[in-house]
Design a protein around this motif. Structure first.
Motif, PDB file in Angstrom:
ATOM      1  N   PHE A 141      54.242  53.136  45.571  1.00  0.00           N
ATOM      2  CA  PHE A 141      52.739  52.928  44.209  1.00  0.00           C
ATOM      3  C   PHE A 141      53.296  51.858  43.314  1.00  0.00           C
ATOM      4  CE2 PHE A 141      51.977  56.518  46.554  1.00  0.00           C
ATOM      5  CZ  PHE A 141      51.158  56.312  47.042  1.00  0.00           C
ATOM      6  N   VAL A 143      37.498  57.810  33.676  1.00  0.00           N
ATOM      7  CA  VAL A 143      38.241  57.001  34.476  1.00  0.00           C
ATOM      8  C   VAL A 143      37.549  56.260  35.497  1.00  0.00           C
ATOM      9  CG1 VAL A 143      39.432  57.135  36.707  1.00  0.00           C
ATOM     10  CG2 VAL A 143      39.810  58.201  34.559  1.00  0.00           C
ATOM     11  N   ASN A 203      36.267  52.249  35.997  1.00  0.00           N
ATOM     12  CA  ASN A 203      36.404  52.138  37.470  1.00  0.00           C
ATOM     13  C   ASN A 203      35.327  51.576  38.011  1.00  0.00           C
ATOM     14  OD1 ASN A 203      39.346  52.789  37.105  1.00  0.00           O
ATOM     15  ND2 ASN A 203      39.062  54.082  38.740  1.00  0.00           N
ATOM     16  N   ILE A 218      44.969  47.060  33.161  1.00  0.00           N
ATOM     17  CA  ILE A 218      45.769  48.483  33.394  1.00  0.00           C
ATOM     18  C   ILE A 218      47.069  48.957  33.034  1.00  0.00           C
ATOM     19  CG2 ILE A 218      45.712  48.074  36.138  1.00  0.00           C
ATOM     20  CD1 ILE A 218      48.601  46.950  36.190  1.00  0.00           C
ATOM     21  N   LEU A 269      45.493  52.578  30.402  1.00  0.00           N
ATOM     22  CA  LEU A 269      44.836  53.574  31.605  1.00  0.00           C
ATOM     23  C   LEU A 269      45.675  53.901  31.701  1.00  0.00           C
ATOM     24  CD1 LEU A 269      41.758  53.916  31.240  1.00  0.00           C
ATOM     25  CD2 LEU A 269      41.056  53.950  33.535  1.00  0.00           C
ATOM     26  N   SER A 270      46.515  53.647  32.934  1.00  0.00           N
ATOM     27  CA  SER A 270      48.130  53.670  32.934  1.00  0.00           C
ATOM     28  C   SER A 270      48.731  54.955  32.285  1.00  0.00           C
ATOM     29  CB  SER A 270      48.926  52.494  33.614  1.00  0.00           C
ATOM     30  OG  SER A 270      48.152  51.682  34.235  1.00  0.00           O
ATOM     31  N   MET A 276      46.686  58.101  32.157  1.00  0.00           N
ATOM     32  CA  MET A 276      47.152  58.917  33.038  1.00  0.00           C
ATOM     33  C   MET A 276      48.727  59.231  32.941  1.00  0.00           C
ATOM     34  SD  MET A 276      44.815  58.541  35.883  1.00  0.00           S
ATOM     35  CE  MET A 276      44.139  57.950  33.729  1.00  0.00           C
ATOM     36  N   ILE A 277      49.618  58.739  32.667  1.00  0.00           N
ATOM     37  CA  ILE A 277      50.878  59.468  32.798  1.00  0.00           C
ATOM     38  C   ILE A 277      50.372  60.625  31.583  1.00  0.00           C
ATOM     39  CG2 ILE A 277      53.149  58.642  31.883  1.00  0.00           C
ATOM     40  CD1 ILE A 277      52.986  55.930  33.731  1.00  0.00           C
ATOM     41  N   LEU A 305      49.559  57.468  39.230  1.00  0.00           N
ATOM     42  CA  LEU A 305      48.935  56.180  38.790  1.00  0.00           C
ATOM     43  C   LEU A 305      47.805  55.127  39.261  1.00  0.00           C
ATOM     44  CD1 LEU A 305      51.703  54.254  36.758  1.00  0.00           C
ATOM     45  CD2 LEU A 305      50.264  52.407  37.934  1.00  0.00           C
ATOM     46  N   PRO A 306      47.867  54.701  40.439  1.00  0.00           N
ATOM     47  CA  PRO A 306      47.284  54.066  40.715  1.00  0.00           C
ATOM     48  C   PRO A 306      45.448  53.942  41.288  1.00  0.00           C
ATOM     49  CG  PRO A 306      48.763  53.585  42.476  1.00  0.00           C
ATOM     50  CD  PRO A 306      49.650  54.953  41.095  1.00  0.00           C
ATOM     51  N   TYR A 307      45.323  55.707  40.720  1.00  0.00           N
ATOM     52  CA  TYR A 307      44.162  56.057  40.394  1.00  0.00           C
ATOM     53  C   TYR A 307      43.629  55.338  39.430  1.00  0.00           C
ATOM     54  CZ  TYR A 307      39.740  59.295  39.694  1.00  0.00           C
ATOM     55  OH  TYR A 307      38.484  60.085  40.204  1.00  0.00           O
ATOM     56  N   GLY A 308      44.425  55.240  38.240  1.00  0.00           N
ATOM     57  CA  GLY A 308      43.694  54.510  36.699  1.00  0.00           C
ATOM     58  C   GLY A 308      43.897  52.919  37.194  1.00  0.00           C
ATOM     59  N   VAL A 309      44.130  52.352  38.199  1.00  0.00           N
ATOM     60  CA  VAL A 309      43.992  51.372  38.123  1.00  0.00           C
ATOM     61  C   VAL A 309      42.504  50.713  38.590  1.00  0.00           C
ATOM     62  CG1 VAL A 309      44.677  48.739  39.160  1.00  0.00           C
ATOM     63  CG2 VAL A 309      46.306  50.924  38.021  1.00  0.00           C
TER      64      VAL A 309
END
Lengths: 304, 322
Positions: free
Chosen positions: A46, A230, A234, A280, A283-284, A287-288, B143-147
């Motif tokens: 990932f 999101v 996206n 990226i 949003l990354s 996300m975290i 994390l990839p979901y935010g990409v």
């Protein structure tokens, strides 16, 4: 093992403690090693593409093709590349970024508010047509966005809305799934006797919703907001269908526009990788940082 | 759930002003309270009608309409008439469109189970006490979901291009010469992108449901001396069934809607044509051929196929369980 042993203390505070500690008793060291190494391998899968784009955006176009992709080139040109991404075509990248932020930020905020009001109304009032309204909206959860995008374009072009901010923003304001979640949450948490008390005190219905309803619904609202944020960030198909003016593009559409030019001009490789890296990052991080907020709300949607 | 449905308005003392008519009709119901739910629902409903119901009506109507342009360039006027199922017939007789649906079925039959098994395994491992640093792994997988799908595809398509991608250097060491963008392999390269993007998200849904399993069940299993496998098979898997169904249905719908990934990979892979996925096909019909009516028919076919497959899956799993 020490890490898991300290967990129960913090978990006990929560209403539903994680089941982890209770099963940890007879666990052997060997299984910890096997499971953790499996998890590391999957994590590499990932994370490596993200690592690659970071490495790639520190290279010049020549180095990009001549040096090892997983390691840095002798010359570190990250700042140059980012400078070119930001300044290309009079700063169009910044414009796209801002557009994405507007579509996602404004869209998610208003969509959450509308979903909360609708969900609260469906949960807390008895009125004629309630089941019909709810059933119709529930059907909307299953209708994918791409199925409505084409006819929506035809509709909006007749109304003169196509190729405007509104054409992307208006569809982003509706979240049937958000309303569904808010209704479940309002049924379970908003206390009817509290509403009664407020009524006896002479508060108006809308005021009750804004003071009591929104406050109690906050955890669900955070989830709905994040989903919608999101989702809009996206989104690609809707803006692709709606927009022809590149000034209105969100970042997804803009970067694809750059990618489509790499065949003719290899420098677009640099612009695109730099742009991908910049896009990226926000949003990354979100996300975290916000990962723990996703949990509670997702269960509501999944269990019921 | 039913307990909360007791009407709050009925118990309400009729203190505020009551109009006579409503009083007669609705008894104790008060005007403001009767209006309130509609006021609260109004913004959502207005937008829902505009962006969901109307487009669906437009799509269905235009899928049954035939537009004829008279004159060489349509300058002598445009007339539209009811066309019956002719647009559907045209869409379904288009071999490329039907092939794209078949391609997505093949894609779904492989990719959806792989992804669901992967995300279930990850969720079970993360929730087992054997996992170290579960917080870090959860964040890394999510994390990839935010990409955005497009950005993820741009990212991966660079990794698929020979000369640019370090994957080829790695493969050479092992003695392989992969071709990620060939006619036969590109579908699975796209499947990889989709798996990369959505596994973490689906995993989180399953983790959420695993966390909702009462601790007493685990304790009882431990007393009975059940192994980890046994706990997973007899307690965890049956109890996360709703989450598995949810993620599978959404994945099936998502597979038939596939668009961005194929369209972006198309820029680097000549093997992908403009009708590679059903949605790409509808998009091409609408904007390259300007045939909105057939495109509408294609959209309706895609949506109906997604519904049918979802319901078939739900019916199948329900029958199995009962």
């Amino acid at each position: 093992m020490t890490a898991t042993a300290t967990k129960p203390a913090s978990d006990a505070v929560r209403s539903k403690p994680s089941a982890g500690p209770d099963r940890s008793a007879g666990r052997r060291r060997s299984s910890t090693i096997i499971v953790t190494s499996l998890l590391v391998v999957v994590a590499l899968y990932f994370l490596i593409p993200v690592y690659w784009v970071f490495v790639a955006s520190t290279k010049s176009t020549a180095d990009l093709f001549s040096t090892n992709g997983f390691w840095f080139a002798p010359t570190f040109s990250l700042w140059e590349n980012i400078g070119r991404v930001v300044s290309y075509d009079n700063g169009i990248f910044g414009r796209w970024f801002l557009n994405s932020a507007i579509y996602a930020g404004v869209g998610a905020l208003l969509a959450t508010y509308f979903a909360a009001a609708g969900g609260y109304a469906l949960a807390k009032y008895e009125f004629r047509g309630r089941n019909l309204v709810f059933g119709t909206i529930l059907g909307g959860v299953l209708v994918p966005g791409t199925a409505t995008a084409l006819p929506l374009f035809l509709l909006f072009s007749q109304m003169g809305l196509a190729n405007t901010y509104w054409s992307v923003l208006l569809p982003s304001l509706v979240s049937p799934f958000g309303l569904f979640l808010c209704r479940i949450y309002a049924q379970a948490t908003v206390d009817t006797s509290l509403i009664e008390a407020a009524r006896i005190d002479g508060a108006g219905e809308l005021r009750i919703f804004h003071t009591i309803g929104l406050k109690v619904l906050t955890p669900a609202l955070v989830t709905v907001f994040l989903f919608q944020l999101v989702g809009i960030w996206n989104n690609y198909f809707l803006p692709l269908v709606m927009l022809s003016d590149s000034e209105l593009y969100p970042i997804t559409l803009g970067l694809n526009n750059w990618l489509s030019q790499v065949d003719r001009l290899p420098e677009f490789y640099e612009l695109t990788t730099g742009g991908v890296l910049l896009s990226i990052i926000p949003l990354s991080i979100a996300m975290i940082v916000l990962q723990r907020f996703w949990r509670g709300g997702l269960t509501e949607g999944a269990v019921k | 759930m039913t307990t909360t449905r007791t009407a709050p308005t009925v118990q309400r003392p009729a203190t505020a002003s009551l109009s006579g008519k409503q009083n007669k009709q609705a008894g104790k119901r008060n005007g403001a309270a009767a209006r309130a739910p509609w006021v609260l629902l109004a913004p959502f409903l207005a937008l829902f009608v505009l962006t969901f119901l109307l487009p669906i009506v437009v799509a269905i109507m235009s899928s049954f309409t035939k537009v004829t342009r008279s004159g060489l360039f349509g300058e002598a006027g445009v007339s539209s008439e009811f066309a019956g199922f002719s647009n559907y017939a045209q869409a379904l007789s288009d071999g490329s469109f039907v092939a794209s649906i078949g391609r997505m079925l093949l894609f779904g039959v492989v990719q959806v189970p792989v992804m669901i098994v992967l995300c279930t395994a990850l969720a079970l491992m993360l929730e087992s006490a054997s996992a170290k640093w579960p917080g870090f792994f959860r964040a890394a997988y999510f994390l990839p979901y935010g990409v955005p799908g497009v950005i993820a595809t741009i990212l991966w398509s660079f990794l698929y291009v020979p000369g640019l991608s370090p994957l080829f250097d790695v493969a050479k060491v092992v003695g392989l010469t992969p071709d990620f963008l060939g006619a036969n392999s590109v579908l699975w390269s796209i499947a990889n992108i989709v798996t990369w993007s959505y596994t973490g998200y689906n995993m989180l849904i399953i983790v959420a449901q695993l966390k909702a399993i009462p601790v007493e069940l685990y304790e009882a299993a431990k007393v009975d001396g059940a192994s980890t496998w046994r706990v997973a098979r007899s307690i965890q898997l049956p109890l996360i069934r709703p989450a598995l169904m949810l993620t599978t249905v959404f994945s099936i719908i998502g597979t038939l809607q596939l668009f961005a990934e194929a369209q972006v990979v198309k820029t680097v892979a000549p093997a992908i044509d403009s009708q590679y996925t059903p949605n790409l096909s509808a998009y091409t019909t609408a904007f390259a051929y300007n045939d909105y009516n057939v495109a509408a028919a294609q959209s309706v076919i895609i949506a109906v196929a997604a519904f049918a497959l979802s319901f078939a899956f739900l019916a199948l799993t329900n029958r199995k369980s009962s």
